[in-house]
Design an enzyme around this catalytic site. Structure first.
Site, PDB file in Angstrom:
ATOM      1  N   ILE A 472       0.836  -1.203   0.000  1.00 20.03           N
ATOM      2  CA  ILE A 472       0.000   0.000   0.000  1.00 20.03           C
ATOM      3  C   ILE A 472       0.871   1.254   0.000  1.00 20.03           C
ATOM      4  CG2 ILE A 472      -1.990  -1.111   1.075  1.00 20.03           C
ATOM      5  CD1 ILE A 472      -1.140   0.013   3.767  1.00 20.03           C
ATOM      6  N   ASN A 655      14.026  -1.406   7.391  1.00 21.06           N
ATOM      7  CA  ASN A 655      14.649  -0.671   6.293  1.00 21.06           C
ATOM      8  C   ASN A 655      14.530   0.827   6.591  1.00 21.06           C
ATOM      9  OD1 ASN A 655      14.974   0.791   3.850  1.00 21.06           O
ATOM     10  ND2 ASN A 655      14.405  -0.998   2.635  1.00 21.06           N
ATOM     11  N   GLY A 726       5.198  -1.408  14.702  1.00 22.89           N
ATOM     12  CA  GLY A 726       4.722  -0.756  13.478  1.00 22.89           C
ATOM     13  C   GLY A 726       4.971   0.733  13.506  1.00 22.89           C
ATOM     14  N   GLU A 729       1.682   4.339  10.991  1.00 20.43           N
ATOM     15  CA  GLU A 729       0.715   5.336  11.434  1.00 20.43           C
ATOM     16  C   GLU A 729       1.262   6.260  12.523  1.00 20.43           C
ATOM     17  OE1 GLU A 729      -3.512   3.370  11.033  1.00 20.43           O
ATOM     18  OE2 GLU A 729      -2.010   1.863  11.462  1.00 20.43           O
TER      19      GLU A 729
END
Ligand code: MOS
Length: 763
Positions: A472, A655, A726, A729
């Protein structure tokens, strides 16, 4: 190394370029609507021009006369589809409103007819010639409209389990020497991904193939199968790339099953590309929210009481809520906490996830209030965060798996030159420009969900990884390849990655910033299975196998890394010993604490995210600190943001290039959510006014001259085998508050209602 490819620090992978970069910039990347179909019919939607009422009649004569029209479908001739549950209530759907089922209209822009034609142009022309007679009822637009109903989110929505509280808020607040009590408001916003809401459906016998941009191919496959009443194994969803989604392509919208059923009826592929304005109403959006925040503290700045009440708009039929108090009640140490989230119903399309769903609006309120408290205390806002920093969350006393919040503040403050700030509001200027510095905390729950993968290793060292993940724009292809290359000890060039296809092993929804953690953990586990088979072939002795097993789990040891108790492996010798041409393994991974039926749910397209505050006896979040400089012209009140600086700690960084890119995009969006973005609703008719990219403001390069992203080195071995928190967001949380905090510093005016437009400034 360059700004775009930061030098990796400890516990970071290499900043390799995106696997899909060349395909994307040369236009060779094939998006769902680009896939050529044999003899397709083109669909064009007709959407309602009223928000509440019913269709009395259609006049289709003129539309039918357009050359090339095949058919026009309305509720009068549409086949019946099965009802399906809301995504956040254990189902798949973005809304429980089923268009074309009856004459009833539940919201503005509801699909009321579909024109099918031999060309897109003919379908569009005919759609514009469809005449509709309505019976209109007065709709409820938003908070201050007549006819809203409000009720607590708890008990209405499966996903919303509790209103966190601890201690005695009233008593704590009463006893506090310093208090802040304020109300905040955030506007409606739409995702507006570049790629429009498209879908193409093609049947081959009883097999359906759907080409559609999706953040969750397993959810789409199972959801459409449920609506059509067919076996999910007969449905396949393919999309190699998603041209932006931000939450809008995570749940199943009603368009897909409609187009699939029309393709079945026509016995011909049907292709739909909805228009930009239709995207405002046929998919989800970020609903407007209101907040009351009360903070009580001692003179020393220690929080004694915190209360956060949130109100969110949802649709008449669906109790959707983002519910951000699960985060705001746990962010700082505080003995007395209370909270409540209420859902306010209006005649609107059902809202849904939009990048950092709860934290963007909810931390706007909390991080603005923290700044107000710092002013009341005459204290530096960073010091206020430091005084209330904690390693255990206050509601249930669970320890954070890791928390580098203050390290982020220190790094970002240094890069920003915060020490040059004169804390007195309105004290800094440059000619006609008032200067303001502001900062805020960002955090985002670390979430994971079960995933499966298939990994094939060839004798020549080439690797193929298959997992139904989603590209995405997050760098999914790239980081999945890195996970396999690192785990198998092969060069990255050897790895090919297949994602975006529901015939591949299941991955969860690419939402809630769980993708990298979940997919990389699954891929690493299956790579370990491959290693085990090879090791067994060449080192059959018990001890060696056990030693090899020890490396399974946390860590990133390549096969040839002897330092970690592993054994160097002669791959070709192992293949010859096994007598095979390829080694291929399939495996399933689930996060710690996932219930026993998790894999069953995974194949059925139900992503059960684990983590954040719901991570067993721990709590897992990524953190960051964001700094903003604003310049406001004394004469014109023009607001510019010359600098954004963010420092983030997110566990293992797969990364640094893709991570920086995600966080930079987040910072820009966060600034934009404070100053630019808002969907305006006409209170008289509950319709969106600026449903296009000319009137819905989004930032351009000139709006963000300097954006600096600092990645901190952090290791967290508790969250998942990949060690990944994560970050997709994290970047755009708190930025809106930092902007308003900077505006206060520049002007002395506190703005509590977003977006900030120059007419709101009183300077
Ligand atoms: Mo994101 S709003 O969880 O796709």
């Amino acid at each position: 190394m360059s700004t775009a490819a930061p030098e990796p620090k400890a516990n970071m992978g290499q900043p390799i370029p995106r696997y899909d970069a060349v395909a994307k910039v040369t236009g060779r990347a094939e998006y769902a609507a680009d896939v050529p179909l044999a003899n397709p019919a083109y669909a064009y939607l007709v959407t309602s021009a009223i928000a509440k009422g019913r269709v009395d009649s259609f006049d289709l004569d003129e539309a039918r006369r357009v050359r090339g029209v095949i058919d026009i479908i309305t509720h009068e001739n549409m086949v019946k589809l099965k009802d399906a549950k809301l995504f956040s209530n254990g189902g798949y759907m973005s809304t429980t409103v089923q268009p074309l089922k009856s004459a009833d209209i539940a919201h503005d822009g509801q699909i009321i007819a579909v024109v099918l034609a031999e060309s897109f142009e003919a379908a569009r022309d005919a759609a514009h010639r469809v005449k509709v007679s309505y019976s209109t009822m007065p709709p409820t637009a938003s908070f201050d409209s007549q006819g809203t109903t409000a009720a607590g989110a708890k008990g209405q929505l499966a996903q919303f389990k509790e209103d966190p509280e601890v201690g005695d808020f009233a008593k704590g607040f009463d006893s506090a020497e310093v208090k802040v009590s304020a109300e905040y408001e955030t506007p409606t916003q739409h995702h507006n991904p570049m790629e429009l809401f498209a879908t193409s459906c093609a049947w081959n016998g009883d097999q359906l193939t759907i080409y559609e941009p999706s953040q969750y191919v397993y959810g789409l496959k199972n959801g459409v199968a449920e609506q059509l009443g067919v076996d999910a194994d007969k449905v396949r969803v393919i999309n190699a790339y998603v041209g932006g989604a931000f939450g809008s392509k995570g749940s199943v919208t009603p368009r897909t099953a409609i187009i699939a059923s029309l393709a079945r009826r026509l016995n011909r592929p049907v292709k739909l590309v909805a228009t930009r304005d239709q995207g405002f109403t046929i998919a989800t959006y970020r609903a407007e929210t209101r907040h009351q925040v009360k903070l009580g503290a001692g003179r020393d700045g220690k929080l004694l009481a915190l209360r956060h009440d949130g109100h969110e708009i949802s649709s008449r039929p669906d109790p959707y809520a983002v519910g951000g108090t699960k985060t705001t009640t746990r962010l700082y140490a505080c003995p007395n906490v209370a909270s409540m989230v209420s859902i306010v119903r209006a005649d609107r399309n059902t809202p849904g996830f939009m990048r950092s769903p709860p934290e963007v609006p909810y931390l706007f309120a909390l991080e603005s209030a923290m700044d107000e408290l710092a002013i009341e205390l005459n204290m530096d806002p960073i010091e206020l965060r430091r005084i209330n920093d904690t390693t255990t969350e206050p509601i249930k006393g669970k320890p954070y798996t890791s928390r580098s919040l203050m390290a982020c503040f220190d790094e970002a403050a240094k890069a920003f030159d915060w020490s040059k700030r004169n804390p007195t509001p309105r004290s800094m200027s440059d000619g006609d420009w008032l200067i303001g510095y502001g900062c805020a905390t960002t955090c985002y729950p670390t979430q994971m969900a079960p995933a499966a993968a298939r990994v094939r290793l060839q004798r020549d060292g080439r690797v193929r990884v298959q997992i139904a993940g989603h590209e995405i724009g997050n760098g999914a292809y790239t980081v999945i390849a890195q996970a396999a290359a690192e785990r198998l000890g092969v060069p990255i060039e050897n790895v090919s990655v297949m994602i975006g296809d529901s015939d591949l092993p299941p991955a969860p929804v690419a939402g809630g910033s769980n993708s990298t953690a979940s997919t990389c953990s699954a891929v690493m586990k299956v790579c370990d299975q491959v290693r085990q088979r090879l090791l067994k072939a060449v080192m059959p002795e018990e001890g060696v196998i056990n030693r090899a097993k020890e490396t399974v789990g946390v860590g990133r040891t390549p096969v040839t890394d002897a330092a970690h108790g592993d054994q160097a492996l002669d791959r070709e010798k192992a293949f010859d010993a096994l007598g095979v041409g390829v080694v291929e393994e399939y495996g399933e991974w689930k996060p710690e604490g996932a219930p026993l039926d998790s894999f069953h749910a995974m194949y059925a397209g139900h992503a059960r995210l684990i983590g954040g505050p719901e991570f067993g006896d721990k709590i897992a979040y990524a953190f960051g600190a964001e700094f903003v400089e604003v310049r406001i012209n004394r004469n014109t009140r023009e607001i510019r943001v010359p600098r954004l600086v963010g420092a983030f700690a997110c566990g293992h960084i797969m990364n640094p290039r893709t991570a920086r890119s995600q966080l930079m995009g987040g910072l820009i969006w966060g600034m934009s959510s404070a100053l630019l973005e808002a969907t305006e609703i006409d209170p008289r008719n509950a319709r969106y006014v600026n449903d296009n990219l000319a009137d819905y403001l989004v930032p351009v390069n000139a709006d963000v001259p300097s954006v600096e992203v600092i990645l901190l080195s952090e290791q967290d071995d508790q969250v998942n085998p990949a060690g990944v928190k994560g970050l997709g967001e994290l970047g755009n949380v708190g930025t809106n508050a930092a902007v308003c905090n900077a505006i206060f510093h520049a002007t002395g005016q506190r703005i509590r209602k977003l977006p900030v437009r120059l007419e709101k400034l009183e300077i």
